[in-house]
Write a protein that holds these residues in place. Structure first.
Motif, mmCIF file in Angstrom:
data_model
loop_
_atom_site.group_PDB
_atom_site.id
_atom_site.type_symbol
_atom_site.label_atom_id
_atom_site.label_comp_id
_atom_site.label_asym_id
_atom_site.label_seq_id
_atom_site.Cartn_x
_atom_site.Cartn_y
_atom_site.Cartn_z
ATOM 1 N N VAL A 1 0.348 -1.063 -0.095
ATOM 2 C CA VAL A 1 -0.265 -0.130 -0.097
ATOM 3 C C VAL A 1 1.124 1.177 -0.494
ATOM 4 O O VAL A 1 0.428 2.320 -1.155
ATOM 5 C CB VAL A 1 -0.942 -0.003 1.605
ATOM 6 C CG1 VAL A 1 -0.455 0.616 2.923
ATOM 7 C CG2 VAL A 1 -2.188 1.350 1.040
ATOM 8 N N GLU A 2 1.755 1.145 0.206
ATOM 9 C CA GLU A 2 2.439 2.166 0.818
ATOM 10 C C GLU A 2 3.381 3.112 -0.859
ATOM 11 O O GLU A 2 2.704 3.756 -1.081
ATOM 12 C CB GLU A 2 4.114 2.174 1.644
ATOM 13 C CG GLU A 2 5.445 3.486 1.334
ATOM 14 C CD GLU A 2 6.561 2.567 1.742
ATOM 15 O OE1 GLU A 2 7.495 3.232 2.151
ATOM 16 O OE2 GLU A 2 6.654 1.952 2.627
ATOM 17 N N GLU A 3 3.812 1.510 -1.252
ATOM 18 C CA GLU A 3 3.943 2.411 -3.000
ATOM 19 C C GLU A 3 2.602 2.310 -3.713
ATOM 20 O O GLU A 3 2.807 3.392 -4.756
ATOM 21 C CB GLU A 3 4.451 0.811 -3.772
ATOM 22 C CG GLU A 3 5.025 1.204 -4.967
ATOM 23 C CD GLU A 3 5.339 0.046 -5.736
ATOM 24 O OE1 GLU A 3 5.836 -0.467 -6.807
ATOM 25 O OE2 GLU A 3 4.958 -1.268 -5.208
ATOM 26 N N ALA A 4 1.825 2.186 -3.730
ATOM 27 C CA ALA A 4 0.532 2.835 -4.223
ATOM 28 C C ALA A 4 -0.128 4.287 -3.812
ATOM 29 O O ALA A 4 -0.520 4.731 -4.519
ATOM 30 C CB ALA A 4 -0.882 1.805 -3.784
ATOM 31 N N ALA A 5 0.204 4.323 -2.877
ATOM 32 C CA ALA A 5 0.246 5.645 -1.747
ATOM 33 C C ALA A 5 1.153 6.496 -2.701
ATOM 34 O O ALA A 5 0.632 7.841 -3.081
ATOM 35 C CB ALA A 5 0.182 6.224 -0.189
ATOM 36 N N GLN A 6 2.641 6.323 -2.883
ATOM 37 C CA GLN A 6 3.710 6.448 -3.507
ATOM 38 C C GLN A 6 2.587 7.401 -4.982
ATOM 39 O O GLN A 6 2.546 8.367 -4.795
ATOM 40 C CB GLN A 6 4.398 5.941 -3.870
ATOM 41 C CG GLN A 6 5.469 6.873 -4.411
ATOM 42 C CD GLN A 6 6.189 8.140 -3.411
ATOM 43 O OE1 GLN A 6 6.813 7.914 -2.123
ATOM 44 N NE2 GLN A 6 6.675 9.223 -3.832
ATOM 45 N N ARG A 7 2.465 6.422 -5.777
ATOM 46 C CA ARG A 7 2.205 6.686 -6.941
ATOM 47 C C ARG A 7 0.898 7.496 -6.856
ATOM 48 O O ARG A 7 0.056 7.752 -8.441
ATOM 49 C CB ARG A 7 2.034 5.385 -7.605
ATOM 50 C CG ARG A 7 1.046 4.411 -7.680
ATOM 51 C CD ARG A 7 1.251 3.220 -8.800
ATOM 52 N NE ARG A 7 0.118 2.546 -8.200
ATOM 53 C CZ ARG A 7 0.854 1.307 -7.546
ATOM 54 N NH1 ARG A 7 1.733 1.201 -7.256
ATOM 55 N NH2 ARG A 7 -0.087 0.379 -7.334
ATOM 56 N N ASN A 8 -0.117 7.423 -6.328
ATOM 57 C CA ASN A 8 -1.235 8.525 -6.216
ATOM 58 C C ASN A 8 -0.633 9.706 -5.515
ATOM 59 O O ASN A 8 -2.174 10.799 -5.193
ATOM 60 C CB ASN A 8 -2.505 7.947 -5.324
ATOM 61 C CG ASN A 8 -2.715 6.224 -6.632
ATOM 62 O OD1 ASN A 8 -3.169 6.468 -7.636
ATOM 63 N ND2 ASN A 8 -2.652 5.225 -6.324
ATOM 64 N N HIS A 9 0.050 10.153 -4.520
ATOM 65 C CA HIS A 9 0.891 11.556 -4.255
ATOM 66 C C HIS A 9 -0.249 12.033 -2.900
ATOM 67 O O HIS A 9 -1.469 12.072 -2.856
ATOM 68 C CB HIS A 9 0.051 12.552 -4.723
ATOM 69 C CG HIS A 9 1.616 11.900 -5.986
ATOM 70 N ND1 HIS A 9 2.354 13.448 -6.544
ATOM 71 C CD2 HIS A 9 1.139 11.590 -7.548
ATOM 72 C CE1 HIS A 9 2.792 13.318 -7.406
ATOM 73 N NE2 HIS A 9 2.295 12.182 -7.792
ATOM 74 N N VAL A 10 -0.804 10.559 -2.124
ATOM 75 C CA VAL A 10 -1.423 10.786 -0.458
ATOM 76 C C VAL A 10 -0.642 10.362 0.070
ATOM 77 O O VAL A 10 -0.069 9.574 0.153
ATOM 78 C CB VAL A 10 -3.018 9.461 -0.828
ATOM 79 C CG1 VAL A 10 -3.883 10.586 -2.286
ATOM 80 C CG2 VAL A 10 -2.396 8.408 -1.033
ATOM 81 N N MET A 11 -1.422 11.019 1.542
ATOM 82 C CA MET A 11 -1.009 10.444 2.346
ATOM 83 C C MET A 11 -1.374 9.722 3.170
ATOM 84 O O MET A 11 -2.728 9.762 3.556
ATOM 85 C CB MET A 11 -1.159 12.230 2.980
ATOM 86 C CG MET A 11 -0.383 11.663 5.043
ATOM 87 S SD MET A 11 -0.567 13.439 5.819
ATOM 88 C CE MET A 11 -0.728 13.211 7.271
#
Length: 293
Positions: free
Chosen positions: A81-91
């Motif tokens: 999920v960390e990688e997914a948050a990175q590519r979607n620019h969310v905290m």
């Protein structure tokens, strides 16, 4: 991939120190170029295309609630999920809520108030979390999916959308189901914390655990309603309970989408996939930082 904080602070609501994992998409941004920075960084050509940090910039925030028996770190160790948050620019914000079902428990620890009231206040004060409702979301898996559902129904003013993955134990749109569970033999024998958390069945109607009542009450006041996505694996033992919740939500005219994940069971194979899909496609995210004008 991201900036990770294991943030520990004294919660006024819980009356103790609590751990919260906060992840920020730092690898997607760079410092503004200047003469001093030019020869002192390990920049690649791709870095020059990244947007720059700016004072006052904010991120959309997804409150990610862990499952029963987990803590705020296990979600990041068992999923991508960390990688997914990175590519979607969310905290991402993951509080350690123990085996609490995210409820203001009868044993006097108000976890729902902590998640929906205190935690957003602290995150928006101390981190780059946008306070706008349209920039805040809640999702979780297993117990955390149920917590997400309960929090979004009780506080739709806090979240634009809710993703509930495998949340088939705990709060429900079918109040009679929860009452029957509390009066039954299974939970008192094998998981007495369930009854200790929710209390006697006769106290459920009209309470925050009575989700259908809360929807009707909030509609009478004319407040906002949340968008819901519920996911359950076709092999999960809680499938019928989740699908009953979906049917009840549809009957009430709520904005709900149901996804049955074929051949998936109640485990991290399902949760990893749909936590990522939630950020990539299911939640209505901006997928960019928010800059002050």
């Amino acid at each position: 991939m991201m900036g990770i904080f294991r943030f520990n602070y004294r919660s006024e609501i819980l009356g103790r120190y609590v751990d919260v994992t906060v992840a920020l998409p730092t690898d997607s941004y760079r410092c503004p170029p200047n003469e001093r920075m030019e020869h002192r960084t390990n920049r690649s050509p791709a870095d020059s295309r990244k947007p720059c940090y700016q004072p006052g910039m904010k991120f959309q925030t997804v409150y990610l609630i862990h499952g029963g028996g987990d803590d705020d770190t296990l979600t990041y160790r068992y999923s991508n999920v960390e990688e997914a948050a990175q590519r979607n620019h969310v905290m991402l914000v993951t509080p350690n809520i123990a085996n609490s079902f995210g409820y203001d428990a009868r044993y006097a620890v108000p976890y729902m108030t902590f998640v929906t009231e205190e935690l957003p206040t602290v995150m928006q004060a101390l981190f780059a979390s946008s306070p706008a409702r349209e920039d805040n979301f809640i999702m979780g898996y297993a117990m955390g999916g149920n917590v997400a559902l309960g929090c979004a129904v009780n506080r739709p003013d806090r979240y634009a959308a809710c993703l509930d993955i495998s949340g088939g134990i705990g709060m429900t749109m079918r109040t009679d189901t929860l009452m029957e569970e509390l009066d039954g033999d299974h939970f008192p024998q094998f998981f007495p914390l369930y009854n200790t958390t929710f209390g006697p069945s006769e106290d459920i109607p009209g309470s925050p655990a009575d989700l259908s009542f809360q929807v009707k009450r909030r509609r009478e006041s004319g407040g906002p309603e949340c968008r819901f996505i519920l996911v359950c694996g076709s092999r999960e033992f809680i499938r019928s309970r989740v699908e009953n919740d979906v049917s009840a939500m549809q009957a009430m005219g709520m904005d709900v989408t149901y996804l049955c994940a074929e051949e998936y069971d109640h485990d991290f194979q399902l949760w990893d996939r749909y936590l990522q899909l939630g950020l990539d496609r299911l939640l209505p995210l901006r997928r960019r930082a928010i800059y002050s004008t």
